[in-house]
Write a protein that holds these residues in place. Sequence first.
Motif, PDB file in Angstrom:
ATOM      1  N   ARG A 107       0.346  -1.611  -0.126  1.00 16.76           N
ATOM      2  CA  ARG A 107       0.121   0.136  -0.525  1.00 16.76           C
ATOM      3  C   ARG A 107       0.586   0.979  -0.001  1.00 16.76           C
ATOM      4  NH1 ARG A 107      -5.056   1.595   2.331  1.00 16.76           N
ATOM      5  NH2 ARG A 107      -5.226   3.537   1.317  1.00 16.76           N
ATOM      6  N   THR A 120      -5.136  -0.263  10.361  1.00 16.11           N
ATOM      7  CA  THR A 120      -6.345  -0.627  10.811  1.00 16.11           C
ATOM      8  C   THR A 120      -7.021  -1.899   9.736  1.00 16.11           C
ATOM      9  OG1 THR A 120      -7.433   1.445   9.373  1.00 16.11           O
ATOM     10  CG2 THR A 120      -6.667   1.810  11.792  1.00 16.11           C
ATOM     11  N   GLN A 138      -1.582   4.662   7.547  1.00 12.00           N
ATOM     12  CA  GLN A 138      -1.359   5.860   8.330  1.00 12.00           C
ATOM     13  C   GLN A 138      -0.119   6.339   8.660  1.00 12.00           C
ATOM     14  OE1 GLN A 138      -4.796   6.865  11.214  1.00 12.00           O
ATOM     15  NE2 GLN A 138      -6.561   7.532   9.403  1.00 12.00           N
ATOM     16  N   VAL A 159      -7.454  -2.532   6.204  1.00 12.53           N
ATOM     17  CA  VAL A 159      -7.620  -1.656   4.969  1.00 12.53           C
ATOM     18  C   VAL A 159      -7.310  -0.614   5.179  1.00 12.53           C
ATOM     19  CG1 VAL A 159      -9.906  -2.945   5.798  1.00 12.53           C
ATOM     20  CG2 VAL A 159      -9.883  -0.803   7.503  1.00 12.53           C
ATOM     21  N   ASP A 160      -6.371  -0.256   6.364  1.00  3.90           N
ATOM     22  CA  ASP A 160      -6.314   0.903   5.996  1.00  3.90           C
ATOM     23  C   ASP A 160      -4.735   1.622   6.862  1.00  3.90           C
ATOM     24  OD1 ASP A 160      -5.471   3.522   5.046  1.00  3.90           O
ATOM     25  OD2 ASP A 160      -6.912   4.625   6.963  1.00  3.90           O
ATOM     26  N   TYR A 193       0.876   8.683  -0.704  1.00  2.00           N
ATOM     27  CA  TYR A 193       1.959   8.599   0.715  1.00  2.00           C
ATOM     28  C   TYR A 193       3.636   8.797   0.693  1.00  2.00           C
ATOM     29  CZ  TYR A 193      -1.376   5.130   2.144  1.00  2.00           C
ATOM     30  OH  TYR A 193      -2.072   4.727   2.879  1.00  2.00           O
TER      31      TYR A 193
END
Length: 167
Positions: A96, A152, A162, A159-160, A102
Motif C-alpha cells: 500500500r 487498521t 496512516q 483496510v488502511d 503516501y
Amino acid sequence: MSTDGVPPNNRGGGESGADAELPATLHIAGLALNLVESPPALACWSGGFPVPAGADPAVVNLVIEPPAPPQPATLRRVHDVVSRFDARAGEYCRVRLREEGYGLTAGELDRLDLPEPPWGLPEATVWTDRSWMIRFAESGLGMGDPYGILVTFDGTRPVDVQGTDDE
C-alpha cells in the motif's frame, strides 16, 4: 483463554458485565495481558511477547470502554490477533505504501524491498467494538515520524495505513 486474579478496585460497566470486577490478568494464546492503570472510562490490559534478553517485546493491548471483564467473543478476537500478529500488516504496508498518495521518497520505496522492513516492532490494540489496529511505533519512513505507522483492520483484513507525521 482464561482470566484470573482480581484487582483490589472494582471498575464495573461495559461489555455486559456491568458491576463485575476486572481480572488482573488475561491469558490468551500463551500471552499474559495484565490490567494496567487507565482512565476511569475504560479498562486496558497489556502484555508483551517473550523475546530474547535485551530485545523489546511486541505488545498487545485490549481496551474495553466502558470498563468490564472481556466477553468470550472479545477474547477470541484477541486470540486471532495474537495468532497472526504483524505478518498481514507488514505485507499490507509494503504494498500500500507504494501508492502515490503516501509521498514516499525513492530511497524509502527502495527500503520497502529490503528483507528487514523500515519499521520497528508492532503493537496491537483491540477494542470491544470488533476493531483493532497495529502500530509500528518506530519507523524509518518520514510519514511515521514521530509516533509510527498505524494499520487498521476490518476483521482479519487490513483496510488502511496512516503515518503519524501530521498528528
